[in-house]
Design a protein around this motif. Structure first.
Motif, short mmCIF file in Angstrom:
data_model
loop_
_atom_site.label_atom_id
_atom_site.label_comp_id
_atom_site.label_asym_id
_atom_site.label_seq_id
_atom_site.Cartn_x
_atom_site.Cartn_y
_atom_site.Cartn_z
N GLN A 1 0.80 -1.23 0.00
CA GLN A 1 0.00 0.00 0.00
C GLN A 1 0.83 1.28 0.00
OE1 GLN A 1 -3.20 -0.38 -0.44
NE2 GLN A 1 -3.18 -2.59 -0.14
N ILE A 2 1.95 1.28 0.69
CA ILE A 2 2.72 2.51 0.84
C ILE A 2 3.78 2.65 -0.26
CG2 ILE A 2 4.17 3.87 2.42
CD1 ILE A 2 1.35 3.35 3.49
N LEU A 3 4.59 1.62 -0.40
CA LEU A 3 5.74 1.70 -1.30
C LEU A 3 5.36 2.13 -2.73
CD1 LEU A 3 8.78 -0.63 -1.14
CD2 LEU A 3 7.86 -0.02 -3.36
N PRO A 4 4.32 1.55 -3.32
CA PRO A 4 4.03 1.93 -4.71
C PRO A 4 3.58 3.39 -4.85
CG PRO A 4 2.82 -0.07 -4.07
CD PRO A 4 3.39 0.52 -2.83
N ARG A 5 3.14 4.02 -3.77
CA ARG A 5 2.60 5.38 -3.87
C ARG A 5 3.58 6.44 -3.37
NH1 ARG A 5 -1.99 2.13 -1.79
NH2 ARG A 5 -3.62 2.20 -3.36
N ALA A 6 4.66 5.99 -2.72
CA ALA A 6 5.54 6.91 -1.99
C ALA A 6 6.17 7.97 -2.90
CB ALA A 6 6.62 6.13 -1.25
N ALA A 7 6.59 7.56 -4.10
CA ALA A 7 7.28 8.51 -4.98
C ALA A 7 6.35 9.65 -5.38
CB ALA A 7 7.81 7.79 -6.22
N GLU A 8 5.10 9.29 -5.65
CA GLU A 8 4.14 10.31 -6.06
C GLU A 8 3.84 11.27 -4.90
OE1 GLU A 8 0.55 8.68 -7.79
OE2 GLU A 8 -0.38 10.64 -7.45
N TRP A 9 3.63 10.72 -3.72
CA TRP A 9 3.40 11.58 -2.55
C TRP A 9 4.56 12.54 -2.37
CZ3 TRP A 9 2.24 6.98 1.30
CH2 TRP A 9 0.99 6.42 0.99
N ARG B 1 6.73 13.65 -4.66
CA ARG B 1 6.79 14.69 -5.69
C ARG B 1 5.76 15.79 -5.45
NH1 ARG B 1 8.35 10.67 -9.22
NH2 ARG B 1 6.23 10.02 -9.67
N ASN B 2 4.56 15.39 -5.05
CA ASN B 2 3.47 16.36 -4.92
C ASN B 2 3.25 16.88 -3.51
OD1 ASN B 2 3.08 15.77 -7.63
ND2 ASN B 2 1.58 14.18 -7.19
N GLU B 3 4.09 16.50 -2.58
CA GLU B 3 3.89 16.87 -1.16
C GLU B 3 2.49 16.48 -0.69
OE1 GLU B 3 4.70 20.89 0.05
OE2 GLU B 3 6.85 20.70 -0.24
N THR B 4 2.04 15.29 -1.11
CA THR B 4 0.69 14.86 -0.75
C THR B 4 0.67 14.24 0.64
OG1 THR B 4 0.44 14.23 -3.05
CG2 THR B 4 -1.28 13.46 -1.52
N TYR B 5 -0.22 14.71 1.47
CA TYR B 5 -0.42 14.05 2.77
C TYR B 5 -1.40 12.89 2.55
CZ TYR B 5 -2.27 13.08 7.41
OH TYR B 5 -2.67 12.44 8.54
N PRO B 6 -0.99 11.64 2.79
CA PRO B 6 -1.82 10.49 2.43
C PRO B 6 -2.87 10.16 3.49
CG PRO B 6 0.31 9.73 3.23
CD PRO B 6 0.33 11.24 3.32
N GLN C 1 -5.48 6.61 7.57
CA GLN C 1 -6.72 6.00 8.08
C GLN C 1 -6.64 4.48 7.98
OE1 GLN C 1 -9.31 7.74 9.52
NE2 GLN C 1 -9.87 5.66 10.12
N ALA C 2 -6.15 3.99 6.83
CA ALA C 2 -6.04 2.54 6.63
C ALA C 2 -5.11 1.93 7.68
CB ALA C 2 -5.54 2.23 5.22
N ALA C 3 -4.00 2.61 7.96
CA ALA C 3 -3.07 2.12 8.97
C ALA C 3 -3.74 2.10 10.34
CB ALA C 3 -1.82 3.00 9.00
N ARG D 1 8.39 14.31 2.46
CA ARG D 1 7.47 15.35 2.00
C ARG D 1 6.00 14.96 2.11
NH1 ARG D 1 9.42 19.24 -1.56
NH2 ARG D 1 7.95 18.67 -3.20
N CYS D 2 5.71 13.69 2.43
CA CYS D 2 4.30 13.32 2.58
C CYS D 2 3.82 13.53 4.01
CB CYS D 2 4.04 11.90 2.11
SG CYS D 2 4.56 10.64 3.27
N SER D 3 4.74 13.69 4.94
CA SER D 3 4.28 13.92 6.31
C SER D 3 3.85 15.38 6.42
CB SER D 3 5.36 13.58 7.32
OG SER D 3 6.22 14.66 7.52
N TYR D 4 2.82 15.61 7.19
CA TYR D 4 2.25 16.96 7.30
C TYR D 4 2.98 17.70 8.40
CZ TYR D 4 -1.67 20.26 6.72
OH TYR D 4 -2.45 21.34 6.43
N THR D 5 3.71 18.70 8.02
CA THR D 5 4.49 19.47 8.99
C THR D 5 3.95 20.90 9.01
OG1 THR D 5 6.37 18.16 8.28
CG2 THR D 5 6.83 20.03 9.71
N ALA D 6 3.75 21.41 10.19
CA ALA D 6 3.10 22.72 10.27
C ALA D 6 3.70 23.60 11.36
CB ALA D 6 1.60 22.56 10.52
#
Lengths: 318, 376, 251
Positions: free
Chosen positions: B23-31, B33-38, B43-45, B202-207
């Motif tokens: 679930q994570i590995l195949p999506r990690a590169a895209e997250w 690149r786009n700074e996507t918070y997954p 939620q799935a985890a 970059r996928c972790s939400y830092t604020a």
């Protein structure tokens, strides 16, 4: 004696029948006795006449109860005939049907089972076989400790037997189809364009790289039609619903070993390779030059399937 | 001595590995690149029970230990260190409650953390490792605490259900005056700005999290006045082990990718894995990985058996993250020019794991901790 | 109704297989529950979630390490497990004889078996088990529904697919497409700790004598030519067709 249970389609022997004869003759050299064949279902008499040309004593039962195939019904017939004729070895093709009832025949005869073998041998007292294991990566040799033995023989592996100088006798056998607890409600033909994946001598398989279900009709099917091939698909493709599960080649689908295997737009995951890595010549078309499929390929084209495949179709038609 | 995992630990590891690789590995590169918070995968985890596993059973949690967290952390870190950070940073809110919360506080706050993220607010713009210099203030007004201040680089800030906020009380000085306050994520006066442009993870939400006259009941304070800094330090002494675990995942990934590439990449007519220069790199990665895993699991075992663990966890965190950083760098070297491009996953490993040497106490601080214990 | 799901533990598909002497050497290999068996566990759980009153018993015959696969099945949702522990290697037929006794003792009416084992590449256990029990079997099943005291199943055949109705008791062999196996959850992994995992021995289910024995294992990889054409599509397609026709002499 040795009993073969060849398959036929409405009286026409399947290609695997002559391979059964080849294996039967190998065993006959050590075990002695005659080779007999049991043909079942509508068309059995015609198929029996055909197999008799190979020096085989052919028995047929035209009982319509043998069609469609039901494992328990065929188990009963094969076991009865084997007992009646005193068979030391029973050989069936390792088609889906053959793999489905050979174990049952072995249990019923209290015989050993050699499953999906690519090679057989005998010393007169035991029978040995070779088969692929560990997702087709290992070749295993095993032997029976005694006889009789039931053998399912991998299709498209052995050289088909040539006709014998003296044909065998053909006779009807009184072997009505037994009852079965299985009621067939409906049947659907596979979409492989009439050529069965298990028996095809050429297979064209499409992967995710084909792009869409439409890509199959535009690229894979025309290529398959040009070379009279069956169409296969990868797990990713059937999971995506582009093709039915019955078309899947790989660990969880079908295992094929055709003369030519053409992989179109698929990367070659281990699970897929296990279903096709015993093919005689492997051709791959993929845009990623590092795709694992190229490592098992004899010939490959690194390029866009949308450009390369139509070109191939044009050239192969010419 | 027993190096065997229990059957349950093996199952947990297997589940985490399966979830991470499928679930994570195949999506990690895209997250990345786009700074996507997954959010969906977090939620799935949580639905699988991989979140905040240390919450005791009597408060609705699983009551699992640090070793289990380390096992999960390594698998998540293998797939994406950024994703792992979301999970391990959440634990930073669980541990203070566990260490210093009263039964009443645990009853009140743990249920929300069983499936919700936590965030730990310690760093500020002008102070990081020097926690004593913090400016965020807590004022006691009647039965309430009023929090004012701005926290910086807060993982899960803005996407969590619970904040644990370190503040100083207005009249006290230095460590003595610090307090640890639980602030619900939706409390009026809490706002945040998502930080952009991180080098990695970059996928972790830092604020940046802003507390403006945020009022919570006095009963939201963990421990007493002056305990805040102590609680924070004790928390980090534990949670650092999860940083070490994530680093193990990165190092293992660097090694796996390098072995795979070295076997297939040919130079001078043979796979580059035939070259000793490459073999030594692989061997060094393996040595670093295995020895830091031993230290990490040892530190986790100390925590789970209520032994002193501050030094062991400092060693684990520092060593594992240094090992992972150099493994990632060497993995890029093994990959040559390809390694420098984001078509291959190794450059992301380096960008991601750099942070492991910085957060939850820089590696320099870890060395200080270890050195001080030697020279005491 | 009692359902038995037969489990096997096999090398991870990604694991590379080595030989030592004339035997496969599995030391250092990661083992997992056979993916084919996961479909059976999942299907049994789905029957329960569909409203059927079922008890799901995981049944495994094999060495101690199989425990891991058994625990996975308990974590996914099997109610209890029986592990017939042995270091002996039984062929599919003798396995079927032992397991059939176990199925009878459990009083199960429905048995799930993986369609094809990922280590022995064998599809024999399901049919052989059904024969010993005197039950019908449906193999390569992709769809299953309970219908009173029978099941309706869609499965793959040589010519395509077929939907059949089979009165219970019956053996169903599973494959991809039947369902999407779920992950166990952490809470369920912990709960599984309290589920019964009973140990037994082959002798408890009658002695079965192996009728075949392994004589050798070898890795024979066919050497491939690895001739790649790249560049212009027309040129590379032409080069490929030339090679196939004139060099390989196929097509």
């Amino acid at each position: 004696m040795i009993l073969l249970v060849p398959e036929h389609a409405a009286g026409t022997l399947r290609g695997s029948a002559r391979e059964l004869v080849t294996a039967g003759r190998t065993l006959q050299a050590a075990l002695g006795g005659e080779i007999h064949a049991l043909l079942l279902g509508p068309g059995a008499a015609a198929a029996a006449a055909e197999i008799a040309k190979y020096g085989v004593q052919a028995h047929h039962s035209e009982d319509a109860g043998y069609e469609p195939f039901k494992a328990q019904v065929w188990t009963h017939a094969a076991a009865e005939a084997a007992t009646m004729l005193g068979a030391k070895a029973v050989l069936v093709p390792a088609s889906r049907s053959g793999l489905s009832y050979a174990p049952r025949v072995a249990v019923r005869l209290n015989a050993a089972l050699l499953e999906d073998v690519i090679e057989v041998d005998s010393d007169g007292a035991t029978v040995g076989g070779k088969r692929f294991t560990y997702l087709s990566r290992v070749t295993e040799s095993s032997r029976t400790t005694a006889l009789p033995v039931v053998i399912s023989l991998k299709v498209n592996v052995l050289a088909p037997a040539e006709a014998a100088a003296a044909p065998g006798a053909v006779a009807a056998i009184d072997l009505p189809a037994a009852a079965s607890g299985v009621e067939v409600l409906s049947q659907a033909k596979a979409s492989t364009g009439g050529v069965s994946l298990d028996e095809a001598s050429v297979v064209v398989t499409g992967g995710r790289g084909v792009g869409s279900p439409e890509g199959f009709t535009r690229l894979v099917e025309p290529l398959a039609a040009t070379v009279n091939a069956a169409v296969g698909a990868t797990r990713a493709v059937v999971d995506a619903g582009w093709r039915p599960y019955a078309d899947q080649v790989g660990q969880t689908g079908k295992t094929v070993a055709p003369n030519v295997y053409i992989a179109v737009g698929l990367s070659g995951a281990v699970q897929h390779l296990s279903g096709m890595n015993r093919s005689k010549t492997i051709v791959a078309i993929n845009k990623d030059k590092d795709a694992p499929i190229f490592k098992v390929a004899d010939y490959g084209v690194v390029g866009d399937v949308n450009e390369v495949v139509p070109e191939l179709v044009k050239l192969l038609k010419g | 001595m027993n190096f065997d995992l229990t059957p349950e630990q093996k199952e947990i590891q297997r589940l985490a590995r399966q979830f991470a690789t499928e679930q994570i590995l195949p999506r990690a590169a895209e997250w990345d690149r786009n700074e996507t918070y997954p959010a969906e995968m977090v939620q799935a985890a949580a639905d699988l029970g991989l979140l905040n596993i240390g919450i005791p059973e009597e408060y609705g949690g699983l009551g699992l230990g640090m070793l289990e967290e380390a096992l999960i952390g390594e698998e998540l870190g293998y797939a994406c260190m950024g994703f792992d950070t979301i999970i391990l940073a959440s634990d930073l809110a669980v541990v203070p409650l566990k260490l210093a919360g009263t039964d009443e506080q645990k009853k009140r706050f743990f249920p929300g953390l069983v499936k919700g993220l936590g965030a730990f607010c310690l760093s500020e713009a002008d102070n990081g490792s020097d926690a004593a210099a913090m400016k965020t203030k807590a004022e006691f007004v009647g039965d309430e605490i009023v929090v004012n201040g701005t926290k910086m680089w807060i993982t899960n800030g803005g996407v969590c259900s619970t904040y644990v906020v370190l503040c100083r009380t207005e009249h006290a000085q230095g460590h003595l005056g610090t307090v640890c306050v639980v602030v619900p994520g939706d409390a009026p006066g809490v706002s945040h700005n998502k930080l952009h442009g991180k080098m990695g993870q970059r996928c972790s939400y830092t604020a940046e999290v802003i507390f403006e006259n945020v009022r919570v009941p006095k009963s939201n304070m963990l421990g007493g006045i002056g305990d805040g800094f102590k609680i924070a330090m004790k928390t980090l002494d534990r949670t650092r082990i999860t940083v070490a675990a994530g680093s193990l995942g990165v190092a293992r990934r660097a090694l796996d990718e390098s072995v795979k590439y070295a076997r297939t990449r040919h130079a001078f007519g043979a796979p580059i894995s035939n070259l000793q220069a490459i073999q030594f790199k692989l061997a060094d990665m393996k040595m670093g990985l295995d020895t830091s895993r031993l230290q990490t699991h040892y530190a986790a075992w100390l925590v789970d058996n209520d032994r002193p663990h501050a030094q062991a966890s400092a060693i684990a965190k520092c060593r594992a993250s240094d090992v992972a950083f150099s493994a990632a760098a060497e993995a890029i070297q093994v990959h040559g020019g390809y390694g420098y491009m984001n078509d291959f996953p190794v450059e992301k490993l380096l960008r991601d794991v750099k942070l492991n040497q910085i957060y939850e106490g820089t590696n320099e601080i870890q060395r200080v901790v270890v050195a001080r214990s030697l020279l005491r | 109704m009692k359902i038995c799901t037969i489990l096997k533990q096999v090398p991870d598909a990604e694991a590379s297989i080595r030989t030592s002497g004339d035997r496969v050497d599995l030391s250092g290999v990661t083992f997992v529950m056979d993916g084919m068996d996961e479909y059976g566990v999942e299907e049994a759980i789905r029957l329960r979630e569909g409203g059927a009153q079922v008890e799901i018993v995981a049944l495994a015959l094999g060495p101690k390490r199989f425990e891991d696969a058994i625990r996975t099945s308990l974590a996914i949702g099997a109610d209890r497990a029986v592990h017939i522990e042995t270091d002996e290697t039984y062929d599919a037929i003798s396995q079927a004889r032992i397991l059939a006794e176990a199925v009878k003792k459990e009083g199960a009416e429905l048995v799930f078996v993986g369609g094809k084992e990922a280590d022995w590449d064998s599809a024999a256990l399901g049919p052989a088990l059904a024969e010993v029990l005197g039950w019908p079997h449906v193999d390569w099943t992709t769809k299953l529904a309970l219908s009173g005291a029978a099941v309706e199943a869609t499965h793959d055949t040589d010519s395509g697919t077929e939907t059949v109705k089979v009165a219970l008791p019956a053996v169903i062999t599973t494959q991809q497409g039947l369902n999407e196996p779920r992950y166990p959850t952490l809470p369920n992994i912990m709960k599984a700790k309290r589920k019964e995992l009973r140990k037994a021995q082959p002798a408890d289910y009658g002695a079965a004598t192996a009728l075949t024995r392994l004589t050798g294992e070898a890795i024979q990889v066919k050497t491939r030519l690895n001739k790649l054409f790249s560049g212009d599509a027309v040129e590379s397609a032409t080069a490929l067709v030339n090679a196939l026709r004139n060099e390989a002499k196929v097509l």
